[in-house]
Design a protein around this motif. Structure first.
Motif, PDB file in Angstrom:
ATOM      1  N   GLU A  60      37.016  46.007  37.165  1.00  0.00           N
ATOM      2  CA  GLU A  60      36.069  44.975  37.595  1.00  0.00           C
ATOM      3  C   GLU A  60      34.653  45.530  37.677  1.00  0.00           C
ATOM      4  OE1 GLU A  60      35.465  42.247  41.519  1.00  0.00           O
ATOM      5  OE2 GLU A  60      37.509  42.434  40.745  1.00  0.00           O
ATOM      6  N   ARG A  61      34.515  46.736  38.215  1.00  0.00           N
ATOM      7  CA  ARG A  61      33.187  47.360  38.316  1.00  0.00           C
ATOM      8  C   ARG A  61      32.599  47.612  36.931  1.00  0.00           C
ATOM      9  NH1 ARG A  61      33.177  52.445  42.044  1.00  0.00           N
ATOM     10  NH2 ARG A  61      30.942  52.144  41.864  1.00  0.00           N
ATOM     11  N   LEU A  62      33.429  48.137  36.035  1.00  0.00           N
ATOM     12  CA  LEU A  62      32.958  48.429  34.675  1.00  0.00           C
ATOM     13  C   LEU A  62      32.620  47.159  33.911  1.00  0.00           C
ATOM     14  CD1 LEU A  62      35.485  51.258  33.803  1.00  0.00           C
ATOM     15  CD2 LEU A  62      33.059  51.527  34.360  1.00  0.00           C
ATOM     16  N   ALA A  63      33.430  46.122  34.079  1.00  0.00           N
ATOM     17  CA  ALA A  63      33.144  44.837  33.437  1.00  0.00           C
ATOM     18  C   ALA A  63      31.840  44.251  33.984  1.00  0.00           C
ATOM     19  CB  ALA A  63      34.299  43.870  33.644  1.00  0.00           C
ATOM     20  N   GLY A  64      31.580  44.451  35.259  1.00  0.00           N
ATOM     21  CA  GLY A  64      30.329  43.983  35.860  1.00  0.00           C
ATOM     22  C   GLY A  64      29.118  44.668  35.250  1.00  0.00           C
ATOM     23  N   VAL A  65      29.236  45.977  35.024  1.00  0.00           N
ATOM     24  CA  VAL A  65      28.147  46.708  34.367  1.00  0.00           C
ATOM     25  C   VAL A  65      27.943  46.172  32.952  1.00  0.00           C
ATOM     26  CG1 VAL A  65      27.434  48.958  33.460  1.00  0.00           C
ATOM     27  CG2 VAL A  65      28.396  48.801  35.760  1.00  0.00           C
ATOM     28  N   ALA A  66      29.037  45.949  32.231  1.00  0.00           N
ATOM     29  CA  ALA A  66      28.941  45.404  30.873  1.00  0.00           C
ATOM     30  C   ALA A  66      28.232  44.047  30.882  1.00  0.00           C
ATOM     31  CB  ALA A  66      30.327  45.272  30.249  1.00  0.00           C
ATOM     32  N   ASP A  67      28.597  43.193  31.812  1.00  0.00           N
ATOM     33  CA  ASP A  67      27.956  41.872  31.924  1.00  0.00           C
ATOM     34  C   ASP A  67      26.470  42.003  32.229  1.00  0.00           C
ATOM     35  OD1 ASP A  67      30.407  40.676  31.449  1.00  0.00           O
ATOM     36  OD2 ASP A  67      30.774  40.191  33.566  1.00  0.00           O
TER      37      ASP A  67
END
Length: 90
Positions: free
Chosen positions: A26-33
């Motif tokens: 979730e944290r990594l996907a947030g950075v990607a977004d």
């Protein structure tokens, strides 16, 4: 300074997110977004502090991850850092 570097970083962060299955994803996907959003904006782009925060999140989130995940995080960090070299200030 090209926004494609931010898109590349987002893609690597997304690949890292896909390779883990805990809260780290979730944290990594947030950075990607976040990276995709600023790459698509018409304004001048992110500042040094904004980018440093995303780099820190990538490092913290993947510090205990396997090598494949860390490789994607490192590639994302490298793209952000390269983009950052062209940003005025600090």
């Amino acid at each position: 300074m090209t926004r494609q570097l931010l898109v590349d970083a987002a893609e690597h962060a997304e690949r890292a997110a896909e390779a883990v299955d805990d809260g780290t994803a979730e944290r990594l996907a947030g950075v990607a977004d976040d990276l995709r959003a600023v790459a698509d904006e018409s304004r001048s782009g992110p500042d040094h502090g904004w980018m440093a925060k995303r780099i820190n999140t990538l490092r913290e989130a993947t510090s205990n991850a396997d090598e494949g995940v860390r490789e994607h995080a490192d590639a994302a960090i490298e793209s952000i850092s390269e983009y950052r070299e062209g940003v005025p200030g600090v």
